[in-house]
Write an enzyme that holds these catalytic residues in place. Structure first.
Site, PDB file in Angstrom:
ATOM      1  CE1 TYR A   1      12.459  -2.733  10.307  1.00 14.54           C
ATOM      2  CE2 TYR A   1      14.858  -2.575  10.303  1.00 14.54           C
ATOM      3  CZ  TYR A   1      13.646  -2.509   9.625  1.00 14.54           C
ATOM      4  OH  TYR A   1      13.630  -2.243   8.283  1.00 14.54           O
TER       5      TYR A   1
ATOM      6  CB  SER B   1      -0.920  -0.008   1.231  1.00 13.35           C
ATOM      7  OG  SER B   1      -0.195  -0.311   2.401  1.00 13.35           O
TER       8      SER B   1
ATOM      9  CB  ALA C   1      16.025  -9.591  16.719  1.00 12.20           C
TER      10      ALA C   1
ATOM     11  CE  LYS D   1      12.892  -5.752   8.142  1.00 11.40           C
ATOM     12  NZ  LYS D   1      11.990  -6.148   7.043  1.00 11.40           N
TER      13      LYS D   1
HETATM   14  P1  NAP Z   1       6.442   1.751   5.158  1.00 10.83           P
HETATM   15  O1  NAP Z   1       6.454   2.894   4.220  1.00 10.83           O
HETATM   16  O2  NAP Z   1       6.180   1.996   6.600  1.00 10.83           O
HETATM   17  O3  NAP Z   1       5.385   0.668   4.606  1.00 10.83           O
HETATM   18  C1  NAP Z   1       5.182  -0.521   5.295  1.00 10.83           C
HETATM   19  C2  NAP Z   1       4.211  -1.386   4.540  1.00 10.83           C
HETATM   20  O4  NAP Z   1       4.036  -2.605   5.280  1.00 10.83           O
HETATM   21  C3  NAP Z   1       2.854  -0.737   4.400  1.00 10.83           C
HETATM   22  O5  NAP Z   1       2.342  -0.994   3.107  1.00 10.83           O
HETATM   23  C4  NAP Z   1       2.012  -1.472   5.455  1.00 10.83           C
HETATM   24  O6  NAP Z   1       0.662  -1.595   5.077  1.00 10.83           O
HETATM   25  C5  NAP Z   1       2.640  -2.848   5.438  1.00 10.83           C
HETATM   26  N1  NAP Z   1       2.361  -3.615   6.645  1.00 10.83           N
HETATM   27  C6  NAP Z   1       2.697  -3.322   7.921  1.00 10.83           C
HETATM   28  N2  NAP Z   1       2.251  -4.272   8.760  1.00 10.83           N
HETATM   29  C7  NAP Z   1       1.602  -5.196   7.979  1.00 10.83           C
HETATM   30  C8  NAP Z   1       0.923  -6.414   8.253  1.00 10.83           C
HETATM   31  N3  NAP Z   1       0.822  -6.900   9.497  1.00 10.83           N
HETATM   32  N4  NAP Z   1       0.374  -7.082   7.221  1.00 10.83           N
HETATM   33  C9  NAP Z   1       0.462  -6.622   5.947  1.00 10.83           C
HETATM   34  N5  NAP Z   1       1.098  -5.470   5.629  1.00 10.83           N
HETATM   35  C10 NAP Z   1       1.658  -4.761   6.649  1.00 10.83           C
HETATM   36  O7  NAP Z   1       7.806   0.935   5.106  1.00 10.83           O
HETATM   37  P2  NAP Z   1       8.935   0.860   3.976  1.00 10.83           P
HETATM   38  O8  NAP Z   1       9.997   1.799   4.364  1.00 10.83           O
HETATM   39  O9  NAP Z   1       8.331   0.906   2.625  1.00 10.83           O
HETATM   40  O10 NAP Z   1       9.505  -0.593   4.281  1.00 10.83           O
HETATM   41  C11 NAP Z   1       9.142  -1.750   3.532  1.00 10.83           C
HETATM   42  C12 NAP Z   1      10.027  -2.913   3.968  1.00 10.83           C
HETATM   43  O11 NAP Z   1      11.391  -2.565   3.745  1.00 10.83           O
HETATM   44  C13 NAP Z   1       9.907  -3.229   5.454  1.00 10.83           C
HETATM   45  O12 NAP Z   1      10.013  -4.624   5.655  1.00 10.83           O
HETATM   46  C14 NAP Z   1      11.116  -2.526   6.046  1.00 10.83           C
HETATM   47  O13 NAP Z   1      11.511  -3.108   7.249  1.00 10.83           O
HETATM   48  C15 NAP Z   1      12.119  -2.732   4.931  1.00 10.83           C
HETATM   49  N6  NAP Z   1      13.227  -1.778   4.942  1.00 10.83           N
HETATM   50  C16 NAP Z   1      12.990  -0.442   4.865  1.00 10.83           C
HETATM   51  C17 NAP Z   1      14.063   0.433   4.888  1.00 10.83           C
HETATM   52  C18 NAP Z   1      13.879   1.936   4.817  1.00 10.83           C
HETATM   53  O14 NAP Z   1      14.868   2.654   5.006  1.00 10.83           O
HETATM   54  N7  NAP Z   1      12.691   2.456   4.544  1.00 10.83           N
HETATM   55  C19 NAP Z   1      15.363  -0.070   4.981  1.00 10.83           C
HETATM   56  C20 NAP Z   1      15.572  -1.450   5.034  1.00 10.83           C
HETATM   57  C21 NAP Z   1      14.476  -2.297   4.998  1.00 10.83           C
HETATM   58  P3  NAP Z   1      -0.547  -0.876   5.839  1.00 10.83           P
HETATM   59  O15 NAP Z   1      -0.254   0.569   5.917  1.00 10.83           O
HETATM   60  O16 NAP Z   1      -1.703  -1.224   4.975  1.00 10.83           O
HETATM   61  O17 NAP Z   1      -0.593  -1.521   7.188  1.00 10.83           O
END
Ligand code: NAP
Length: 233
Positions: free
Chosen positions: A150, A12, A152, A154
């Protein structure tokens, strides 16, 4: 050639939304999963459809084992296959360990790690039946102060990826992880200026990346071009 079907969890917003759009541009039918942000998920799907792609939305909390199983069963029932699984959904509940509640530790593990187990467990049966599949998870490799839960989870994703890659290698299913560093999304919007500044200093390019930078790498790892890459981060 049969159309490929991808499930992107947490599509989303942020990185997941961009992965969904990038896959759709490569003629892949995308299931845009969300848990709370229905409108944003619909917006992602609408953008895909307006650009000539194919997408549907599916609401499901991926930390719920049975709900996740039902979602995958429904996808297979409706579209006949599941070729690509992207474990992207993730949350943060940051705090220094002495102030971190048990509930905040558990919830991050439930969504960020158990959620990936749930989707892989559900999708594997169909991928084995098809004798092909690609699984990619969005991970992290650095520990950050305030992120014991987080980091742990990852690190767990990396262990899960390497193990499942070995289990499925003989089944023509490749399993990899992408650890993108700091990316501009709602998740990093929450960081304080001090943490943001410290993080930026550690990045060779001295700036955060964008979801587009991650999506292409994920798209490559889930393409036929990456059929001899598995168990990698
Ligand atoms: P974000 O903008 O906060 O988006 C998180 C997404 O996960 C949203 O679409 C949310 O959907 C969904 N989500 C959360 N809980 C959920 C659940 N229980 N079931 C289904 N969907 C769920 O985060 P992002 O930065 O895009 O991160 C995406 C991934 O990349 C994550 O795994 C994060 O840990 C990883 N990551 C991010 C970064 C960074 O710097 N941004 C770096 C390394 C890794 P809803 O809003 O509909 O709940």
């Amino acid at each position: 050639m049969e159309e490929k079907i991808a499930l992107v969890t947490g599509a989303s917003r942020g990185i997941g939304s961009q992965i969904a759009k990038t896959l759709a541009k490569k003629n892949i039918f995308v299931v845009v999963n969300y848990s709370g942000s229905k409108e944003k998920a619909e917006q992602t799907a609408e953008e895909i459809i307006n650009a000539g792609g194919k997408a549907v939305v599916y609401g499901c909390d991926i930390s719920d084992f049975y709900a996740t199983e039902d979602m995958v069963k429904e996808i297979v029932k409706q579209y006949g296959r599941l070729d690509i699984l992207i474990n992207n959904a993730g949350i943060t509940k940051d705090n220094l360990i002495m102030r971190m509640s048990e509930a905040d530790f558990d919830r991050v593990i439930e969504v960020n790690l158990k959620g990936a187990f749930n989707t892989i467990h559900a999708a594997a049966r169909q991928m084995i039946r098809q004798k092909s599949g690609k699984i990619a998870s969005v991970s992290g490799v650095l520990g950050n102060a305030g992120q014991a839960n987080y980091a742990a989870a990852k690190a767990g994703i990396i262990g899960l990826t390497k193990t499942i890659a070995r289990e499925f290698a003989g089944r023509n299913i490749q399993v990899n992880a992408v650890a993108p560093g700091f990316i501009e999304t709602d998740m990093t919007e929450k960081l304080s200026d001090t943490i943001r500044e410290q993080a930026t200093q550690q990045i060779p390019m001295k700036k955060f990346g964008h979801p587009e930078d991650v999506a292409e790498a994920v798209a490559f790892l889930t393409s036929d071009a990456a059929s001899y890459i598995t168990g990698q981060v």
